[in-house]
Write a protein that holds these residues in place. Structure first.
Motif, PDB file in Angstrom:
ATOM      1  N   THR A 274       0.655  -1.115   0.001  1.00 42.54           N
ATOM      2  CA  THR A 274       0.036  -0.134   0.032  1.00 42.54           C
ATOM      3  C   THR A 274       0.696   1.374  -0.223  1.00 42.54           C
ATOM      4  OG1 THR A 274      -0.041  -0.142   2.459  1.00 42.54           O
ATOM      5  CG2 THR A 274      -1.895  -1.106   0.890  1.00 42.54           C
ATOM      6  N   ILE A 279      -4.153   3.680   2.180  1.00 41.25           N
ATOM      7  CA  ILE A 279      -4.508   3.333   3.216  1.00 41.25           C
ATOM      8  C   ILE A 279      -5.862   4.308   3.618  1.00 41.25           C
ATOM      9  CG2 ILE A 279      -4.358   2.934   6.015  1.00 41.25           C
ATOM     10  CD1 ILE A 279      -1.506   1.850   5.087  1.00 41.25           C
ATOM     11  N   GLN A 280      -5.355   5.502   3.529  1.00 39.26           N
ATOM     12  CA  GLN A 280      -6.125   6.658   4.070  1.00 39.26           C
ATOM     13  C   GLN A 280      -7.651   6.728   3.059  1.00 39.26           C
ATOM     14  OE1 GLN A 280      -4.234  10.490   4.510  1.00 39.26           O
ATOM     15  NE2 GLN A 280      -5.921  11.632   5.360  1.00 39.26           N
ATOM     16  N   ALA A 283      -9.744   3.511   4.411  1.00 34.45           N
ATOM     17  CA  ALA A 283     -10.272   3.849   5.695  1.00 34.45           C
ATOM     18  C   ALA A 283     -11.208   4.778   5.614  1.00 34.45           C
ATOM     19  CB  ALA A 283      -9.012   4.163   6.878  1.00 34.45           C
ATOM     20  N   SER A 288     -12.552  -2.418   4.906  1.00 29.72           N
ATOM     21  CA  SER A 288     -11.869  -2.919   6.021  1.00 29.72           C
ATOM     22  C   SER A 288     -10.913  -3.941   5.451  1.00 29.72           C
ATOM     23  CB  SER A 288     -12.858  -3.732   6.788  1.00 29.72           C
ATOM     24  OG  SER A 288     -13.397  -4.997   5.943  1.00 29.72           O
ATOM     25  N   MET A 289     -10.089  -4.500   6.498  1.00 30.13           N
ATOM     26  CA  MET A 289      -8.713  -5.422   6.098  1.00 30.13           C
ATOM     27  C   MET A 289      -8.777  -6.639   6.521  1.00 30.13           C
ATOM     28  SD  MET A 289      -5.267  -6.108   6.971  1.00 30.13           S
ATOM     29  CE  MET A 289      -3.638  -6.058   6.184  1.00 30.13           C
ATOM     30  N   MET A 309      -3.202   1.368  10.015  1.00 27.65           N
ATOM     31  CA  MET A 309      -4.859   1.252   9.527  1.00 27.65           C
ATOM     32  C   MET A 309      -5.640   1.100  10.743  1.00 27.65           C
ATOM     33  SD  MET A 309      -4.361  -1.962   6.820  1.00 27.65           S
ATOM     34  CE  MET A 309      -3.017  -1.992   5.402  1.00 27.65           C
ATOM     35  N   MET A 314      -9.665   2.156  10.579  1.00 28.55           N
ATOM     36  CA  MET A 314     -10.021   0.878   9.661  1.00 28.55           C
ATOM     37  C   MET A 314     -10.110  -0.497  10.497  1.00 28.55           C
ATOM     38  SD  MET A 314      -7.791  -0.140   6.340  1.00 28.55           S
ATOM     39  CE  MET A 314      -8.805  -1.009   4.947  1.00 28.55           C
ATOM     40  N   VAL A 316     -10.129  -4.337  11.318  1.00 28.69           N
ATOM     41  CA  VAL A 316      -9.307  -5.269  10.740  1.00 28.69           C
ATOM     42  C   VAL A 316      -9.654  -6.723  11.458  1.00 28.69           C
ATOM     43  CG1 VAL A 316      -6.607  -6.127  10.772  1.00 28.69           C
ATOM     44  CG2 VAL A 316      -7.196  -3.616  10.287  1.00 28.69           C
TER      45      VAL A 316
END
Length: 458
Positions: A274, A279-280, A283, A288-289, A309, A314, A316
Protein backbone atom coordinates in the motif's frame (compact mmCIF):
# COMPACT_ATOMS: atom_id res chain seq x y z
CA UNK A 1 -29.76 -29.54 24.87
CA UNK A 2 -28.01 -27.55 27.60
CA UNK A 3 -24.44 -27.40 28.88
CA UNK A 4 -23.04 -25.75 31.99
CA UNK A 5 -19.29 -25.00 32.00
CA UNK A 6 -17.89 -24.30 35.47
CA UNK A 7 -14.58 -23.32 37.08
CA UNK A 8 -13.38 -21.66 33.88
CA UNK A 9 -10.79 -18.97 33.27
CA UNK A 10 -13.04 -17.05 30.89
CA UNK A 11 -11.78 -14.77 28.12
CA UNK A 12 -14.91 -13.24 26.65
CA UNK A 13 -13.60 -10.54 24.21
CA UNK A 14 -16.74 -8.40 24.58
CA UNK A 15 -17.89 -5.93 21.96
CA UNK A 16 -17.56 -2.20 22.47
CA UNK A 17 -14.36 -2.22 24.52
CA UNK A 18 -10.68 -3.10 24.16
CA UNK A 19 -10.80 -5.00 27.44
CA UNK A 20 -10.40 -8.78 26.84
CA UNK A 21 -13.13 -9.48 29.39
CA UNK A 22 -11.11 -11.79 31.61
CA UNK A 23 -12.85 -13.60 34.49
CA UNK A 24 -10.52 -15.56 36.77
CA UNK A 25 -13.15 -18.11 37.76
CA UNK A 26 -16.53 -18.20 36.10
CA UNK A 27 -19.25 -20.18 34.37
CA UNK A 28 -20.90 -20.39 30.97
CA UNK A 29 -24.43 -21.70 30.39
CA UNK A 30 -25.45 -22.95 26.95
CA UNK A 31 -29.03 -23.58 25.88
CA UNK A 32 -30.05 -24.64 22.35
CA UNK A 33 -26.64 -23.81 20.94
CA UNK A 34 -26.42 -20.26 22.27
CA UNK A 35 -24.96 -18.65 25.36
CA UNK A 36 -27.76 -18.21 27.88
CA UNK A 37 -25.70 -16.85 30.76
CA UNK A 38 -22.10 -16.06 31.63
CA UNK A 39 -20.59 -14.69 34.80
CA UNK A 40 -18.05 -14.77 37.60
CA UNK A 41 -18.04 -17.36 40.34
CA UNK A 42 -20.69 -20.07 40.46
CA UNK A 43 -24.09 -19.99 38.76
CA UNK A 44 -27.18 -19.55 40.89
CA UNK A 45 -28.06 -22.73 42.82
CA UNK A 46 -31.18 -23.30 40.75
CA UNK A 47 -29.33 -23.39 37.40
CA UNK A 48 -29.33 -26.87 35.88
CA UNK A 49 -28.17 -28.36 32.57
CA UNK A 50 -28.21 -31.67 30.71
CA UNK A 51 -24.42 -31.77 30.97
CA UNK A 52 -22.02 -30.15 33.42
CA UNK A 53 -18.42 -29.64 32.33
CA UNK A 54 -16.02 -28.70 35.13
CA UNK A 55 -12.91 -27.43 33.35
CA UNK A 56 -10.94 -27.05 36.59
CA UNK A 57 -9.19 -23.75 35.87
CA UNK A 58 -8.67 -24.16 32.14
CA UNK A 59 -9.15 -21.29 29.72
CA UNK A 60 -12.51 -21.02 27.97
CA UNK A 61 -12.31 -18.51 25.13
CA UNK A 62 -14.13 -17.71 21.88
CA UNK A 63 -13.52 -19.98 18.94
CA UNK A 64 -11.18 -18.28 16.51
CA UNK A 65 -12.47 -16.57 13.37
CA UNK A 66 -10.49 -16.79 10.14
CA UNK A 67 -11.59 -13.88 7.99
CA UNK A 68 -9.66 -15.15 4.92
CA UNK A 69 -9.42 -18.86 4.11
CA UNK A 70 -9.12 -21.28 1.17
CA UNK A 71 -10.17 -24.57 2.69
CA UNK A 72 -9.99 -26.63 -0.50
CA UNK A 73 -6.16 -26.47 -0.27
CA UNK A 74 -5.91 -28.78 2.74
CA UNK A 75 -4.24 -31.53 0.70
CA UNK A 76 -1.59 -29.26 -0.81
CA UNK A 77 0.73 -28.45 2.08
CA UNK A 78 4.47 -28.25 1.61
CA UNK A 79 4.32 -27.27 -2.07
CA UNK A 80 6.02 -24.32 -3.75
CA UNK A 81 8.21 -23.54 -0.75
CA UNK A 82 10.86 -21.94 -2.98
CA UNK A 83 8.28 -19.68 -4.65
CA UNK A 84 6.48 -16.41 -4.01
CA UNK A 85 2.72 -16.13 -4.50
CA UNK A 86 2.27 -16.81 -8.20
CA UNK A 87 4.83 -19.61 -8.47
CA UNK A 88 3.37 -21.21 -5.36
CA UNK A 89 -0.14 -21.01 -6.90
CA UNK A 90 1.07 -22.72 -10.06
CA UNK A 91 2.69 -25.49 -7.99
CA UNK A 92 -0.41 -26.05 -5.87
CA UNK A 93 -2.92 -25.95 -8.71
CA UNK A 94 -0.91 -28.38 -10.84
CA UNK A 95 -2.69 -31.11 -8.88
CA UNK A 96 -5.98 -29.45 -7.90
CA UNK A 97 -6.85 -28.26 -11.41
CA UNK A 98 -7.32 -31.94 -12.29
CA UNK A 99 -9.61 -32.79 -9.38
CA UNK A 100 -13.30 -33.59 -9.69
CA UNK A 101 -16.10 -31.69 -7.88
CA UNK A 102 -16.38 -34.57 -5.42
CA UNK A 103 -12.65 -34.55 -4.74
CA UNK A 104 -12.70 -30.79 -4.14
CA UNK A 105 -15.62 -31.42 -1.76
CA UNK A 106 -13.55 -33.83 0.32
CA UNK A 107 -10.55 -31.52 0.26
CA UNK A 108 -12.74 -28.66 1.54
CA UNK A 109 -14.32 -30.83 4.19
CA UNK A 110 -10.86 -31.97 5.31
CA UNK A 111 -9.74 -28.34 5.54
CA UNK A 112 -12.85 -27.40 7.50
CA UNK A 113 -12.31 -30.22 9.99
CA UNK A 114 -8.68 -29.15 10.29
CA UNK A 115 -9.80 -25.63 11.21
CA UNK A 116 -12.12 -27.05 13.85
CA UNK A 117 -9.35 -29.25 15.23
CA UNK A 118 -7.24 -26.12 15.67
CA UNK A 119 -9.88 -24.03 17.41
CA UNK A 120 -11.24 -22.12 14.40
CA UNK A 121 -15.02 -22.25 14.49
CA UNK A 122 -15.94 -19.64 11.83
CA UNK A 123 -14.30 -18.96 8.49
CA UNK A 124 -14.66 -16.69 5.49
CA UNK A 125 -14.00 -19.30 2.80
CA UNK A 126 -12.97 -18.49 -0.76
CA UNK A 127 -14.27 -21.22 -3.04
CA UNK A 128 -11.88 -22.00 -5.87
CA UNK A 129 -13.19 -20.23 -9.00
CA UNK A 130 -14.90 -21.92 -11.92
CA UNK A 131 -12.18 -20.48 -14.16
CA UNK A 132 -9.05 -22.57 -13.52
CA UNK A 133 -5.83 -20.94 -12.39
CA UNK A 134 -3.61 -19.60 -15.18
CA UNK A 135 0.01 -18.51 -14.68
CA UNK A 136 0.72 -14.84 -13.99
CA UNK A 137 3.29 -12.97 -16.08
CA UNK A 138 4.62 -9.67 -14.70
CA UNK A 139 1.66 -9.49 -12.32
CA UNK A 140 -0.90 -10.04 -15.07
CA UNK A 141 -3.06 -13.05 -15.83
CA UNK A 142 -2.18 -15.16 -18.85
CA UNK A 143 -5.71 -15.82 -20.11
CA UNK A 144 -5.97 -19.45 -21.19
CA UNK A 145 -9.24 -19.33 -23.11
CA UNK A 146 -11.93 -18.92 -20.50
CA UNK A 147 -13.44 -22.41 -20.20
CA UNK A 148 -15.41 -22.68 -16.98
CA UNK A 149 -15.73 -25.79 -14.86
CA UNK A 150 -19.09 -27.32 -14.03
CA UNK A 151 -21.06 -25.25 -11.53
CA UNK A 152 -20.83 -28.12 -9.03
CA UNK A 153 -17.21 -27.08 -8.50
CA UNK A 154 -18.57 -24.12 -6.51
CA UNK A 155 -21.45 -25.78 -4.74
CA UNK A 156 -19.53 -28.85 -3.58
CA UNK A 157 -17.04 -26.63 -1.79
CA UNK A 158 -19.86 -24.97 0.14
CA UNK A 159 -21.19 -28.45 0.91
CA UNK A 160 -17.80 -29.41 2.34
CA UNK A 161 -17.82 -26.55 4.84
CA UNK A 162 -21.42 -27.23 5.74
CA UNK A 163 -21.05 -30.98 6.26
CA UNK A 164 -18.01 -30.39 8.46
CA UNK A 165 -20.11 -28.23 10.78
CA UNK A 166 -17.84 -25.21 10.41
CA UNK A 167 -19.66 -21.88 10.42
CA UNK A 168 -18.75 -20.09 7.22
CA UNK A 169 -19.32 -17.25 4.82
CA UNK A 170 -19.07 -18.57 1.28
CA UNK A 171 -17.04 -16.34 -1.04
CA UNK A 172 -17.81 -16.80 -4.72
CA UNK A 173 -15.70 -15.68 -7.67
CA UNK A 174 -17.54 -13.90 -10.46
CA UNK A 175 -15.12 -15.05 -13.19
CA UNK A 176 -16.11 -11.81 -14.87
CA UNK A 177 -14.02 -12.29 -18.01
CA UNK A 178 -16.34 -15.09 -19.15
CA UNK A 179 -19.87 -14.43 -20.36
CA UNK A 180 -22.23 -11.47 -20.50
CA UNK A 181 -23.05 -9.45 -17.42
CA UNK A 182 -26.40 -11.21 -17.08
CA UNK A 183 -24.68 -14.60 -17.33
CA UNK A 184 -22.27 -13.50 -14.58
CA UNK A 185 -25.20 -12.41 -12.41
CA UNK A 186 -26.99 -15.70 -13.05
CA UNK A 187 -23.93 -17.79 -12.12
CA UNK A 188 -23.49 -15.87 -8.88
CA UNK A 189 -27.19 -16.12 -8.05
CA UNK A 190 -27.13 -19.90 -8.53
CA UNK A 191 -24.26 -20.23 -6.04
CA UNK A 192 -25.93 -17.78 -3.68
CA UNK A 193 -29.21 -19.72 -3.77
CA UNK A 194 -27.32 -22.91 -2.92
CA UNK A 195 -25.86 -21.30 0.21
CA UNK A 196 -29.12 -19.62 1.23
CA UNK A 197 -30.88 -22.99 1.14
CA UNK A 198 -28.60 -24.24 3.94
CA UNK A 199 -29.17 -23.84 7.67
CA UNK A 200 -28.30 -20.16 8.29
CA UNK A 201 -26.81 -21.01 11.66
CA UNK A 202 -23.97 -22.79 9.79
CA UNK A 203 -23.94 -21.06 6.40
CA UNK A 204 -23.73 -17.49 7.71
CA UNK A 205 -23.97 -15.84 4.29
CA UNK A 206 -22.30 -15.32 0.94
CA UNK A 207 -19.81 -12.83 -0.45
CA UNK A 208 -17.83 -12.01 -3.58
CA UNK A 209 -14.26 -13.14 -4.14
CA UNK A 210 -12.92 -9.89 -5.60
CA UNK A 211 -10.72 -10.53 -8.63
CA UNK A 212 -9.81 -7.05 -9.87
CA UNK A 213 -6.16 -7.70 -8.99
CA UNK A 214 -5.93 -10.38 -11.70
CA UNK A 215 -8.79 -9.58 -14.05
CA UNK A 216 -8.10 -8.51 -17.62
CA UNK A 217 -11.53 -6.85 -17.71
CA UNK A 218 -11.16 -3.04 -17.37
CA UNK A 219 -14.54 -2.63 -15.64
CA UNK A 220 -14.11 -5.58 -13.26
CA UNK A 221 -14.59 -3.31 -10.23
CA UNK A 222 -17.89 -2.00 -11.62
CA UNK A 223 -19.31 -5.50 -12.12
CA UNK A 224 -18.32 -6.45 -8.56
CA UNK A 225 -20.08 -3.36 -7.16
CA UNK A 226 -23.13 -4.16 -9.28
CA UNK A 227 -23.29 -7.65 -7.77
CA UNK A 228 -22.82 -6.23 -4.25
CA UNK A 229 -25.74 -3.89 -4.82
CA UNK A 230 -28.04 -6.34 -6.59
CA UNK A 231 -27.67 -9.18 -4.09
CA UNK A 232 -26.80 -7.28 -0.91
CA UNK A 233 -23.51 -9.12 -0.33
CA UNK A 234 -20.03 -8.20 0.84
CA UNK A 235 -16.82 -8.44 -1.16
CA UNK A 236 -13.28 -9.45 -0.22
CA UNK A 237 -10.55 -8.83 -2.77
CA UNK A 238 -7.07 -10.28 -2.71
CA UNK A 239 -5.26 -7.03 -3.16
CA UNK A 240 -1.75 -5.56 -3.09
CA UNK A 241 -0.45 -8.86 -1.80
CA UNK A 242 2.71 -9.85 -3.59
CA UNK A 243 5.95 -7.98 -4.14
CA UNK A 244 5.81 -8.43 -7.93
CA UNK A 245 4.61 -5.66 -10.25
CA UNK A 246 3.76 -3.30 -7.39
CA UNK A 247 3.07 -0.25 -9.54
CA UNK A 248 0.70 -2.25 -11.74
CA UNK A 249 -1.12 -3.53 -8.65
CA UNK A 250 -1.44 -0.07 -7.14
CA UNK A 251 -3.01 1.36 -10.29
CA UNK A 252 -5.91 -1.05 -9.80
CA UNK A 253 -6.83 0.51 -6.44
CA UNK A 254 -8.16 3.50 -8.41
CA UNK A 255 -10.54 1.12 -10.21
CA UNK A 256 -12.18 0.19 -6.93
CA UNK A 257 -12.24 3.81 -5.80
CA UNK A 258 -13.82 5.04 -9.02
CA UNK A 259 -16.42 2.26 -8.88
CA UNK A 260 -17.61 3.31 -5.41
CA UNK A 261 -16.40 0.13 -3.77
CA UNK A 262 -14.65 1.82 -0.82
CA UNK A 263 -17.40 1.38 1.73
CA UNK A 264 -18.49 -0.93 4.57
CA UNK A 265 -18.79 -4.46 3.24
CA UNK A 266 -15.65 -4.07 1.11
CA UNK A 267 -12.69 -6.03 2.52
CA UNK A 268 -9.13 -6.04 1.23
CA UNK A 269 -7.27 -9.28 1.85
CA UNK A 270 -3.53 -8.95 2.51
CA UNK A 271 -3.29 -5.24 1.57
CA UNK A 272 0.50 -5.15 1.95
CA UNK A 273 1.93 -3.10 -0.93
CA UNK A 274 0.00 0.00 0.00
CA UNK A 275 0.82 3.70 0.22
CA UNK A 276 -0.28 6.09 2.98
CA UNK A 277 -2.77 7.57 0.50
CA UNK A 278 -4.25 4.17 -0.34
CA UNK A 279 -4.69 3.30 3.33
CA UNK A 280 -6.26 6.68 4.06
CA UNK A 281 -8.71 6.40 1.15
CA UNK A 282 -9.74 2.87 2.13
CA UNK A 283 -10.22 3.82 5.77
CA UNK A 284 -12.13 6.99 4.95
CA UNK A 285 -14.56 5.06 2.78
CA UNK A 286 -15.26 2.46 5.47
CA UNK A 287 -13.49 -0.47 3.80
CA UNK A 288 -11.84 -3.06 6.05
CA UNK A 289 -8.83 -5.36 5.84
CA UNK A 290 -8.08 -9.04 6.48
CA UNK A 291 -4.55 -9.75 7.69
CA UNK A 292 -2.74 -13.05 7.03
CA UNK A 293 0.70 -12.73 8.67
CA UNK A 294 1.68 -16.41 8.53
CA UNK A 295 1.06 -16.78 4.79
CA UNK A 296 2.52 -13.33 4.09
CA UNK A 297 5.75 -14.54 5.67
CA UNK A 298 5.67 -18.01 4.08
CA UNK A 299 5.28 -16.50 0.59
CA UNK A 300 7.73 -13.61 1.19
CA UNK A 301 4.94 -11.15 0.39
CA UNK A 302 5.77 -8.53 3.01
CA UNK A 303 4.31 -6.96 6.13
CA UNK A 304 1.03 -5.06 6.09
CA UNK A 305 0.95 -1.74 7.97
CA UNK A 306 -1.80 -2.90 10.31
CA UNK A 307 -1.20 -0.48 13.22
CA UNK A 308 -1.43 2.46 10.84
CA UNK A 309 -4.70 1.10 9.46
CA UNK A 310 -6.13 0.67 12.93
CA UNK A 311 -5.03 4.17 13.92
CA UNK A 312 -7.11 5.53 11.02
CA UNK A 313 -10.16 3.66 12.24
CA UNK A 314 -9.99 0.88 9.67
CA UNK A 315 -11.50 -2.39 10.88
CA UNK A 316 -9.12 -5.36 10.69
CA UNK A 317 -9.63 -9.10 11.08
CA UNK A 318 -7.14 -11.94 10.88
CA UNK A 319 -7.18 -14.99 8.64
CA UNK A 320 -5.20 -18.19 8.27
CA UNK A 321 -5.38 -18.16 4.47
CA UNK A 322 -4.53 -21.51 2.83
CA UNK A 323 -3.53 -24.61 4.71
CA UNK A 324 -1.18 -24.89 1.73
CA UNK A 325 0.63 -21.64 2.59
CA UNK A 326 0.45 -21.74 6.37
CA UNK A 327 0.88 -25.53 6.39
CA UNK A 328 -0.28 -25.67 10.03
CA UNK A 329 -3.52 -23.72 10.36
CA UNK A 330 -2.60 -22.57 13.86
CA UNK A 331 -4.29 -19.38 15.08
CA UNK A 332 -1.86 -18.99 17.98
CA UNK A 333 1.06 -19.15 15.57
CA UNK A 334 -0.72 -16.66 13.32
CA UNK A 335 -1.26 -14.22 16.20
CA UNK A 336 2.33 -14.46 17.38
CA UNK A 337 3.82 -14.13 13.92
CA UNK A 338 1.69 -11.07 13.26
CA UNK A 339 2.59 -9.53 16.59
CA UNK A 340 6.30 -10.15 16.16
CA UNK A 341 6.36 -8.90 12.55
CA UNK A 342 4.77 -5.60 13.54
CA UNK A 343 7.06 -5.11 16.52
CA UNK A 344 10.11 -5.84 14.39
CA UNK A 345 8.90 -3.40 11.73
CA UNK A 346 7.93 -0.54 14.06
CA UNK A 347 10.49 -1.13 16.84
CA UNK A 348 7.58 -0.46 19.19
CA UNK A 349 6.12 -3.23 21.40
CA UNK A 350 2.95 -1.19 21.83
CA UNK A 351 2.26 -1.32 18.10
CA UNK A 352 0.77 -4.80 18.53
CA UNK A 353 -0.12 -6.11 21.96
CA UNK A 354 -1.46 -9.60 22.82
CA UNK A 355 -4.91 -8.32 23.73
CA UNK A 356 -5.25 -6.57 20.39
CA UNK A 357 -4.11 -9.47 18.26
CA UNK A 358 -6.50 -11.82 20.10
CA UNK A 359 -9.39 -9.47 19.37
CA UNK A 360 -8.40 -9.30 15.68
CA UNK A 361 -8.49 -13.11 15.39
CA UNK A 362 -11.90 -13.40 17.06
CA UNK A 363 -14.34 -10.49 17.20
CA UNK A 364 -12.37 -8.38 14.69
CA UNK A 365 -12.70 -11.05 12.03
CA UNK A 366 -16.39 -11.44 12.76
CA UNK A 367 -16.88 -7.66 12.49
CA UNK A 368 -15.39 -7.30 9.01
CA UNK A 369 -17.36 -10.35 7.84
CA UNK A 370 -20.59 -8.84 9.17
CA UNK A 371 -21.34 -11.76 11.51
CA UNK A 372 -20.29 -10.25 14.85
CA UNK A 373 -23.89 -10.38 16.05
CA UNK A 374 -23.56 -14.18 16.13
CA UNK A 375 -19.90 -15.15 16.63
CA UNK A 376 -16.51 -13.82 17.72
CA UNK A 377 -17.03 -13.36 21.46
CA UNK A 378 -18.58 -15.06 24.46
CA UNK A 379 -21.70 -12.97 25.07
CA UNK A 380 -25.29 -13.82 25.90
CA UNK A 381 -27.30 -14.56 22.76
CA UNK A 382 -24.34 -15.50 20.58
CA UNK A 383 -23.53 -19.01 19.41
CA UNK A 384 -21.72 -21.06 22.04
CA UNK A 385 -18.54 -21.54 20.00
CA UNK A 386 -15.57 -21.88 22.31
CA UNK A 387 -12.26 -23.58 22.98
CA UNK A 388 -11.03 -25.23 26.17
CA UNK A 389 -7.29 -24.68 26.62
CA UNK A 390 -5.25 -26.25 29.44
CA UNK A 391 -2.27 -24.09 30.46
CA UNK A 392 -0.88 -27.00 32.49
CA UNK A 393 -0.69 -29.57 29.66
CA UNK A 394 2.04 -28.78 28.98
CA UNK A 395 2.60 -26.44 31.88
CA UNK A 396 3.26 -22.86 30.72
CA UNK A 397 4.17 -21.71 34.22
CA UNK A 398 2.59 -19.04 36.44
CA UNK A 399 -0.15 -17.00 34.76
CA UNK A 400 1.17 -13.57 35.69
CA UNK A 401 -1.11 -12.05 33.09
CA UNK A 402 -3.53 -14.78 32.01
CA UNK A 403 -4.69 -13.26 28.71
CA UNK A 404 -1.14 -12.55 27.62
CA UNK A 405 -0.09 -16.06 28.59
CA UNK A 406 -3.02 -17.41 26.57
CA UNK A 407 -1.78 -15.60 23.46
CA UNK A 408 1.98 -15.89 23.93
CA UNK A 409 2.53 -19.21 25.72
CA UNK A 410 -0.42 -21.43 24.82
CA UNK A 411 -1.12 -23.08 21.49
CA UNK A 412 -2.32 -26.22 19.80
CA UNK A 413 -0.35 -28.26 22.31
CA UNK A 414 -2.67 -26.93 25.05
CA UNK A 415 -5.93 -27.11 23.07
CA UNK A 416 -8.12 -29.75 24.68
CA UNK A 417 -11.60 -29.35 23.24
CA UNK A 418 -13.49 -27.34 20.62
CA UNK A 419 -17.23 -26.69 20.86
CA UNK A 420 -19.56 -25.37 18.18
CA UNK A 421 -23.00 -24.41 19.40
CA UNK A 422 -22.23 -26.08 22.72
CA UNK A 423 -21.57 -29.42 21.01
CA UNK A 424 -18.16 -31.09 21.05
CA UNK A 425 -16.59 -30.84 17.58
CA UNK A 426 -13.07 -31.99 18.40
CA UNK A 427 -11.60 -33.74 21.41
CA UNK A 428 -7.79 -33.58 21.78
CA UNK A 429 -7.29 -33.46 18.02
CA UNK A 430 -9.85 -36.15 17.20
CA UNK A 431 -12.87 -35.03 15.19
CA UNK A 432 -16.34 -36.07 16.28
CA UNK A 433 -17.54 -35.84 12.65
CA UNK A 434 -18.18 -39.28 11.09
CA UNK A 435 -16.97 -38.02 7.69
CA UNK A 436 -13.41 -37.36 8.93
CA UNK A 437 -12.10 -40.82 8.06
CA UNK A 438 -13.29 -40.68 4.45
CA UNK A 439 -11.93 -37.16 3.99
CA UNK A 440 -8.52 -38.35 5.10
CA UNK A 441 -8.66 -41.35 2.78
CA UNK A 442 -9.50 -39.24 -0.27
CA UNK A 443 -6.65 -36.81 0.37
CA UNK A 444 -4.08 -39.53 1.04
CA UNK A 445 -5.11 -41.83 -1.81
CA UNK A 446 -6.86 -39.88 -4.55
CA UNK A 447 -4.79 -36.68 -4.72
CA UNK A 448 -1.48 -38.55 -5.15
CA UNK A 449 -3.20 -40.74 -7.75
CA UNK A 450 -4.13 -37.57 -9.66
CA UNK A 451 -0.50 -36.45 -9.65
CA UNK A 452 0.56 -39.85 -11.00
CA UNK A 453 -2.20 -39.89 -13.62
CA UNK A 454 -1.25 -36.50 -15.06
CA UNK A 455 2.50 -36.95 -14.71
CA UNK A 456 2.87 -34.07 -12.26
CA UNK A 457 6.29 -33.76 -10.65
CA UNK A 458 6.19 -31.77 -7.41
Amino acid sequence: MSLLVTNARLITVPAGTDDPGYIERGYLLVRDGRIAAIGAGDPDPGVTADEILDVDGKFVAPGFVSSHSHLFTSGSRGLGVDQTLYGWCTSMFSVLNNASPDQIYWATLHGSLDFLANGVTTAYNFTDPLLPWEPMVEGKRADGGGTLRDHAWHTRQADGCYDAGLRFVDSIALDATVGTDEEIFARFEASLDHVLAMDPDIALGASIMGQVQWSTRPDAAEIEVAVMDRFGVTNQAHFLETYEAIEHQQTKFQLYKNAGALRPGMMFGHFIQTTPEIIQDAAAGGASMSWQPASNGRLASGIAHVPEMLDLGMKVGMGLDDQACTDVADPWQNMRMGMFMQRARTHDPLSMMPERVLRLHTLGGAEIMGVDDRVGSLEVGKFADFVVVDPRKPDVGPLWNPVRSYVLACGLRNLERVYVGGKLANDSGVSTNPLAVEASRVLHEELPALADEFGIIL
